[in-house]
Design an enzyme around this catalytic site. Structure first.
Site, PDB file in Angstrom:
ATOM      1  N   CYS A 155      27.356  55.518  42.470  1.00 59.62           N
ATOM      2  CA  CYS A 155      28.305  56.080  41.519  1.00 59.62           C
ATOM      3  C   CYS A 155      28.636  55.068  40.428  1.00 59.62           C
ATOM      4  CB  CYS A 155      29.585  56.490  42.253  1.00 59.62           C
ATOM      5  SG  CYS A 155      29.374  57.964  43.239  1.00 59.62           S
ATOM      6  N   ARG A 172      24.193  52.998  46.220  1.00 60.58           N
ATOM      7  CA  ARG A 172      24.548  51.586  46.241  1.00 60.58           C
ATOM      8  C   ARG A 172      24.192  50.938  47.590  1.00 60.58           C
ATOM      9  NH1 ARG A 172      26.239  47.065  43.467  1.00 60.58           N
ATOM     10  NH2 ARG A 172      27.450  45.816  44.886  1.00 60.58           N
ATOM     11  N   LYS A 207      30.204  57.945  56.285  1.00 61.28           N
ATOM     12  CA  LYS A 207      29.057  57.591  55.432  1.00 61.28           C
ATOM     13  C   LYS A 207      28.937  56.076  55.305  1.00 61.28           C
ATOM     14  CE  LYS A 207      29.332  57.449  50.671  1.00 61.28           C
ATOM     15  NZ  LYS A 207      28.722  56.233  50.153  1.00 61.28           N
ATOM     16  N   ASN A 208      30.075  55.427  55.035  1.00 62.01           N
ATOM     17  CA  ASN A 208      30.013  53.988  54.750  1.00 62.01           C
ATOM     18  C   ASN A 208      29.719  53.150  55.985  1.00 62.01           C
ATOM     19  OD1 ASN A 208      30.401  54.406  52.062  1.00 62.01           O
ATOM     20  ND2 ASN A 208      32.629  54.121  52.148  1.00 62.01           N
ATOM     21  N   ARG A 225      27.187  63.741  48.538  1.00 59.01           N
ATOM     22  CA  ARG A 225      26.798  62.404  49.002  1.00 59.01           C
ATOM     23  C   ARG A 225      27.705  61.937  50.144  1.00 59.01           C
ATOM     24  NH1 ARG A 225      27.106  58.035  44.954  1.00 59.01           N
ATOM     25  NH2 ARG A 225      26.543  56.992  46.871  1.00 59.01           N
ATOM     26  N   ASP A 273      38.433  53.870  47.766  1.00 64.80           N
ATOM     27  CA  ASP A 273      37.790  55.176  47.935  1.00 64.80           C
ATOM     28  C   ASP A 273      38.791  56.320  48.098  1.00 64.80           C
ATOM     29  OD1 ASP A 273      35.273  54.162  47.707  1.00 64.80           O
ATOM     30  OD2 ASP A 273      34.775  54.228  49.827  1.00 64.80           O
ATOM     31  N   ILE A 314      39.801  47.184  42.527  1.00 68.00           N
ATOM     32  CA  ILE A 314      38.451  46.857  43.023  1.00 68.00           C
ATOM     33  C   ILE A 314      37.392  47.117  41.957  1.00 68.00           C
ATOM     34  CG2 ILE A 314      36.742  47.275  44.857  1.00 68.00           C
ATOM     35  CD1 ILE A 314      39.357  46.094  45.932  1.00 68.00           C
ATOM     36  N   ARG A 357      28.557  46.723  39.092  1.00 66.19           N
ATOM     37  CA  ARG A 357      28.563  46.456  40.533  1.00 66.19           C
ATOM     38  C   ARG A 357      27.475  45.417  40.825  1.00 66.19           C
ATOM     39  NH1 ARG A 357      29.389  52.304  43.396  1.00 66.19           N
ATOM     40  NH2 ARG A 357      30.000  51.044  45.171  1.00 66.19           N
ATOM     41  N   PRO A 358      27.768  44.152  40.490  1.00 63.42           N
ATOM     42  CA  PRO A 358      26.750  43.113  40.659  1.00 63.42           C
ATOM     43  C   PRO A 358      26.439  42.835  42.124  1.00 63.42           C
ATOM     44  CG  PRO A 358      28.854  42.156  39.978  1.00 63.42           C
ATOM     45  CD  PRO A 358      29.050  43.636  40.004  1.00 63.42           C
ATOM     46  N   ILE A 359      25.307  42.138  42.369  1.00 65.10           N
ATOM     47  CA  ILE A 359      24.957  41.762  43.746  1.00 65.10           C
ATOM     48  C   ILE A 359      24.723  40.246  43.842  1.00 65.10           C
ATOM     49  CG2 ILE A 359      24.034  43.990  44.535  1.00 65.10           C
ATOM     50  CD1 ILE A 359      21.209  42.887  43.881  1.00 65.10           C
ATOM     51  N   ASP A 360      25.368  39.522  42.907  1.00 67.61           N
ATOM     52  CA  ASP A 360      25.175  38.069  42.881  1.00 67.61           C
ATOM     53  C   ASP A 360      25.586  37.395  44.195  1.00 67.61           C
ATOM     54  OD1 ASP A 360      27.685  39.067  41.809  1.00 67.61           O
ATOM     55  OD2 ASP A 360      28.281  36.980  41.582  1.00 67.61           O
TER      56      ASP A 360
HETATM   57  C1  UD1 Z   1      33.128  48.956  47.718  1.00 69.47           C
HETATM   58  C2  UD1 Z   1      34.456  48.937  48.441  1.00 69.47           C
HETATM   59  C3  UD1 Z   1      34.275  49.715  49.721  1.00 69.47           C
HETATM   60  C4  UD1 Z   1      33.801  51.119  49.352  1.00 69.47           C
HETATM   61  C5  UD1 Z   1      32.536  51.089  48.510  1.00 69.47           C
HETATM   62  C6  UD1 Z   1      32.125  52.462  47.993  1.00 69.47           C
HETATM   63  C7  UD1 Z   1      36.149  47.218  48.646  1.00 69.47           C
HETATM   64  C8  UD1 Z   1      36.442  45.776  48.802  1.00 69.47           C
HETATM   65  N1  UD1 Z   1      34.870  47.581  48.673  1.00 69.47           N
HETATM   66  O1  UD1 Z   1      32.149  48.356  48.532  1.00 69.47           O
HETATM   67  O2  UD1 Z   1      35.475  49.779  50.434  1.00 69.47           O
HETATM   68  O3  UD1 Z   1      33.595  51.878  50.479  1.00 69.47           O
HETATM   69  O4  UD1 Z   1      32.749  50.262  47.382  1.00 69.47           O
HETATM   70  O5  UD1 Z   1      33.001  52.936  47.039  1.00 69.47           O
HETATM   71  O6  UD1 Z   1      37.049  48.019  48.518  1.00 69.47           O
HETATM   72  N2  UD1 Z   1      31.180  42.117  43.601  1.00 69.47           N
HETATM   73  C9  UD1 Z   1      30.620  41.115  42.839  1.00 69.47           C
HETATM   74  N3  UD1 Z   1      29.426  40.578  43.265  1.00 69.47           N
HETATM   75  C10 UD1 Z   1      28.796  40.989  44.392  1.00 69.47           C
HETATM   76  C11 UD1 Z   1      29.390  42.003  45.154  1.00 69.47           C
HETATM   77  C12 UD1 Z   1      30.577  42.544  44.730  1.00 69.47           C
HETATM   78  O7  UD1 Z   1      31.162  40.726  41.813  1.00 69.47           O
HETATM   79  O8  UD1 Z   1      27.729  40.435  44.714  1.00 69.47           O
HETATM   80  C13 UD1 Z   1      32.467  42.730  43.178  1.00 69.47           C
HETATM   81  C14 UD1 Z   1      32.289  44.182  42.760  1.00 69.47           C
HETATM   82  O9  UD1 Z   1      31.928  44.301  41.422  1.00 69.47           O
HETATM   83  C15 UD1 Z   1      33.640  44.783  43.043  1.00 69.47           C
HETATM   84  C16 UD1 Z   1      34.110  44.003  44.254  1.00 69.47           C
HETATM   85  O10 UD1 Z   1      33.340  42.796  44.268  1.00 69.47           O
HETATM   86  O11 UD1 Z   1      34.542  44.538  41.987  1.00 69.47           O
HETATM   87  C17 UD1 Z   1      33.969  44.788  45.551  1.00 69.47           C
HETATM   88  O12 UD1 Z   1      32.669  44.926  45.824  1.00 69.47           O
HETATM   89  P1  UD1 Z   1      32.054  45.288  47.236  1.00 69.47           P
HETATM   90  O13 UD1 Z   1      33.063  45.309  48.308  1.00 69.47           O
HETATM   91  O14 UD1 Z   1      30.863  44.454  47.403  1.00 69.47           O
HETATM   92  O15 UD1 Z   1      31.565  46.715  46.885  1.00 69.47           O
HETATM   93  P2  UD1 Z   1      30.885  47.689  47.839  1.00 69.47           P
HETATM   94  O16 UD1 Z   1      30.158  47.013  48.926  1.00 69.47           O
HETATM   95  O17 UD1 Z   1      30.181  48.657  46.970  1.00 69.47           O
END
Ligand code: UD1
Length: 417
Positions: A116, A92, A22-23, A398, A306, A328, A121-124
């Protein structure tokens, strides 16, 4: 509402094939936006998140056809740049459409992504990186409006954390940007490498993927290709956990051992024998599982967040005390209360969970709280005495292709009602 009903404590035996990841499939489907003409993805899993991604592509104007395990996406009539809120809120990964749509059309309008509930889960980092590459991004009432003006350009981007999603978005935006983009502290997850290999097959020039510095030399345009999605390493970890908790011997087909090197030692500590040969894995559970030393979730190549929930389900029946540290996400123990309803002895506080193994789990009515937490309840149900009934299984769908069929095929008593 559908539920899964499991009659536990049945020994499993035989072979299960691991479906496509999926990922990986979701960013690959977003990447199709960049490729002119037709792209065919093989081994594309039949998951609700994949259908949501196909609906996003259709909204953008693409023609998508699913045939058995393959999906073809034709982008010749792609003209739209709005992603409807309803589709953004479903998962996401929808955020990776941002980099791809900007790369293809130069404009994009979408809302903040859902997915989920695992804590904030910010996107900054995604936004800051795209701005560095020349995108103008404004936010109003939760909607992001992005415009690249005369086009995106390469940049040197240093991530403060190796974010998987941000690394994917930058790679997608940079693939057809002017000049070279360098990402320092990039995520090294195998799904990142799958995305880079796919884009290279479409004509991109990406190197360094799988390491912490990734180089993307922008090309003028990308073309379609045929590509096979990598196997799902988290589904494999789920199957391993199910084999461990039921004391079973199983063979897993369509696996890549290099993707699960941080997971195998955990099962070995539990006393299980794991023997990978080429793209198969022979798994033989311990007669009685042993607790594990501390498991800490980390970015790849560390232990994946995961896989935390499914492994915890197996550890709940292991002799002794195990500790899990979730590094994480701040709120990824939603499954703990549900496992406790089944007789598990787990205390979770902050990012730490202490699991005191119990001799027996017993079936109960439980609720999936998120995707992997839901899968953990399936694992626990398979190892529990009596009947387990899991509700809210939309989360499980999912990420798992007919989970009940996979486990029934190796002797589990599990059905969807
Ligand atoms: C994450 C997991 C990924 C998993 C997916 C679904 C890690 C490193 N990432 O990916 O393996 O498959 O969830 O469960 O294990 N963050 C920020 N700002 C941002 C982006 C991220 O602060 O702009 C923080 C998040 O809050 C989190 C961390 O960085 O604490 C990891 O985020 P990220 O790897 O971006 O998350 P996903 O891409 O969702």
């Amino acid at each position: 509402m559908q539920r899964l009903v499991i009659e536990g404590e049945k020994k499993l035996s035989g072979e299960i094939s691991v479906h496509g990841a999926k990922n990986s499939a979701l960013p690959l489907l977003a990447a199709c936006v960049l490729a002119k003409g037709e792209t065919v993805l093989h081994n594309c899993p039949k998951l609700s998140d994949v259908y949501a991604a196909l609906r996003i592509l259709a909204c953008l104007g693409c023609k998508c056809i699913r045939e058995e395990g393959s999906v073809s996406v034709n982008t010749d009539s792609l003209t739209h740049f709005n992603v409807p809120d309803e589709l953004m809120s479903q998962m996401r990964s929808s955020i990776v459409f941002l980099g791809a749509i900007l790369g293809r059309i130069g404009r994009c309008r979408l809302s903040f992504p859902g997915g989920c509930e695992l804590g904030p889960r910010p996107i900054d980092m995604h936004i800051a990186a795209l701005e560095q590459m020349g995108a103008k991004i404004t936010e109003e009432h939760g909607t992001l409006d992005c415009d690249v003006g005369k086009g995106l350009h390469g940049a040197k981007i240093v991530l403060s954390f190796p974010s998987v999603g941000a690394t994917e978005n930058i790679i997608l935006a940079a693939a057809t940007a002017k000049g070279t983009t360098v990402i320092h502290n990039a995520a090294r997850e195998p799904e990142i490498s799958d995305l880079a290999r796919f884009l290279n097959a479409c004509g991109a020039k990406i190197s360094g993927f799988g390491e912490d510095t990734v180089y993307i030399e922008g090309v003028k345009e990308l073309h379609g290709c045929e590509y096979e999605v990598m196997p799902d390493r988290i589904v494999l970890a789920t199957y391993m956990s199910a084999a461990a908790i039921t004391g079973s011997e199983l063979t897993f087909k369509n696996i890549r051992v290099q993707d699960v090197e941080a997971i195998i030692p955990v099962f070995e500590q539990m006393g299980c024998a794991v023997c990978p040969i080429e793209n198969k894995m022979f798994f033989s559970a311990a007669k009685s599982l042993r607790a594990c030393k501390t498991i800490r979730t980390m970015p790849f190549p560390g232990f994946p967040t995961d896989a935390q929930a499914v492994v915890m389900a197996a550890l709940s029946k292991a002799r002794g005390t195990s500790i899990v540290v979730e590094n994480i996400f701040s709120s990824r123990f939603g499954h703990v209360d549900e496992l406790c309803k089944m007789g598990a002895d787990i205390k979770a506080e902050g990012k730490i969970a202490v699991i005191n193994g119990v001799k027996r789990l017993s079936g109960a009515k439980v609720r999936a709280t998120d995707l992997r937490g839901g899968a953990a309840l399936v694992v626990a149900g398979l190892g529990a005495q009596g009947i387990t009934e899991i509700s809210d299984i939309k989360y499980i769908d999912r990420g798992y292709e007919c989970i009940e069929q996979a486990f029934s095929s190796v002797g589990a008593v599990i059905r969807r009602v």
